[in-house]
Scaffold this active site. Sequence first.
Site, PDB file in Angstrom:
ATOM      1  N   TYR A  18      -5.762   7.894  -2.917  1.00 29.01           N
ATOM      2  CA  TYR A  18      -5.454   8.183  -1.586  1.00 29.01           C
ATOM      3  C   TYR A  18      -5.732   9.560  -0.575  1.00 29.01           C
ATOM      4  O   TYR A  18      -6.196   9.630   0.578  1.00 29.01           O
ATOM      5  CB  TYR A  18      -4.564   7.355  -1.016  1.00 29.01           C
ATOM      6  CG  TYR A  18      -5.248   5.859  -1.315  1.00 29.01           C
ATOM      7  CD1 TYR A  18      -6.029   4.829  -0.907  1.00 29.01           C
ATOM      8  CD2 TYR A  18      -3.908   4.993  -2.409  1.00 29.01           C
ATOM      9  CE1 TYR A  18      -6.082   3.572  -1.555  1.00 29.01           C
ATOM     10  CE2 TYR A  18      -4.517   4.064  -2.819  1.00 29.01           C
ATOM     11  CZ  TYR A  18      -5.629   2.968  -2.495  1.00 29.01           C
ATOM     12  OH  TYR A  18      -5.716   2.359  -3.006  1.00 29.01           O
ATOM     13  N   TYR A  69       2.340   1.408   0.949  1.00 24.58           N
ATOM     14  CA  TYR A  69       1.046   1.395   1.721  1.00 24.58           C
ATOM     15  C   TYR A  69       0.791   1.078   3.028  1.00 24.58           C
ATOM     16  O   TYR A  69       2.061   0.578   3.638  1.00 24.58           O
ATOM     17  CB  TYR A  69       0.534  -0.272   0.743  1.00 24.58           C
ATOM     18  CG  TYR A  69       0.114   0.985  -0.614  1.00 24.58           C
ATOM     19  CD1 TYR A  69      -0.819   1.384  -1.300  1.00 24.58           C
ATOM     20  CD2 TYR A  69       1.114   0.407  -1.588  1.00 24.58           C
ATOM     21  CE1 TYR A  69      -1.359   2.040  -2.551  1.00 24.58           C
ATOM     22  CE2 TYR A  69       0.583   0.499  -2.912  1.00 24.58           C
ATOM     23  CZ  TYR A  69      -0.415   1.572  -3.594  1.00 24.58           C
ATOM     24  OH  TYR A  69      -0.722   1.999  -4.613  1.00 24.58           O
ATOM     25  N   ASP A  96      -4.205   7.654  11.888  1.00 23.20           N
ATOM     26  CA  ASP A  96      -5.970   7.986  11.665  1.00 23.20           C
ATOM     27  C   ASP A  96      -6.229   7.587  12.553  1.00 23.20           C
ATOM     28  O   ASP A  96      -5.970   6.036  12.807  1.00 23.20           O
ATOM     29  CB  ASP A  96      -6.704   7.876  10.840  1.00 23.20           C
ATOM     30  CG  ASP A  96      -6.143   6.433  10.277  1.00 23.20           C
ATOM     31  OD1 ASP A  96      -4.538   6.245   9.701  1.00 23.20           O
ATOM     32  OD2 ASP A  96      -7.004   6.352   9.989  1.00 23.20           O
ATOM     33  N   ASN A 117      -3.886  -1.516  10.711  1.00 25.83           N
ATOM     34  CA  ASN A 117      -2.980  -1.997  10.156  1.00 25.83           C
ATOM     35  C   ASN A 117      -1.623  -1.485   9.974  1.00 25.83           C
ATOM     36  O   ASN A 117      -0.637  -2.389  10.116  1.00 25.83           O
ATOM     37  CB  ASN A 117      -2.996  -2.188   8.839  1.00 25.83           C
ATOM     38  CG  ASN A 117      -4.165  -3.705   8.897  1.00 25.83           C
ATOM     39  OD1 ASN A 117      -4.826  -4.045   9.886  1.00 25.83           O
ATOM     40  ND2 ASN A 117      -5.245  -3.516   7.674  1.00 25.83           N
TER      41      ASN A 117
END
Length: 195
Positions: A18, A69, A96, A117
């Site tokens: 990632y 995460y 972001d 999220n």
Amino acid sequence: MESPIRIVVGLGNPGEKYAATRHNVGFHWLDQLADTLHASFRVEAKFHGLCARATQDDTECWLLKPQTYMNASGLAVAAICRFYKIAPEQVLIVHDELDLEPGIVKLKSGGGAGGHNGLKSIIAQLSSQSFWRLRIGVGHPGNKHAVVDYVLHPPRKEEASHIEQAIDRSMRVWPLIAKGDLAAAMHQLHTRCDK
């Protein structure tokens, strides 16, 4: 003058897979700040993340990259805030932002999660929306069903260049943010952004 920022949290997902994705721009920003402040990250299991202690003009603050995460970022943020008795208003989350084009960066206090999220998790865990956010534009794929795939891929070359410029611009206002002069930081950042 606001309360000085006591913790800066960069959002992202752990792991090499990632590292270069749009969703990890918060990690990228925090790595640059750590380099600037000569701070080094170490694993802090009790905070579910990588932590560094940094000093700017005699003001000390924590840097945190949650390793939970994205969807569980709030666990890490709440753990360190509870431990050091840090109020939500003293927290800056760097993330972001789909609603801003690459090259745009905005600083704001409070507000909802906007479908992010990581922010959803932090709001739930802190039971507050009143933390600061540094929103780094990554653009929107144009279709809400394409969002997950979009944020989990690296930006295109020209987007990456605009994102880098936005990060550099926001780094210049860090000394103002660190001492709690967030109104001045916002003014400087947004004036430059909107030209």
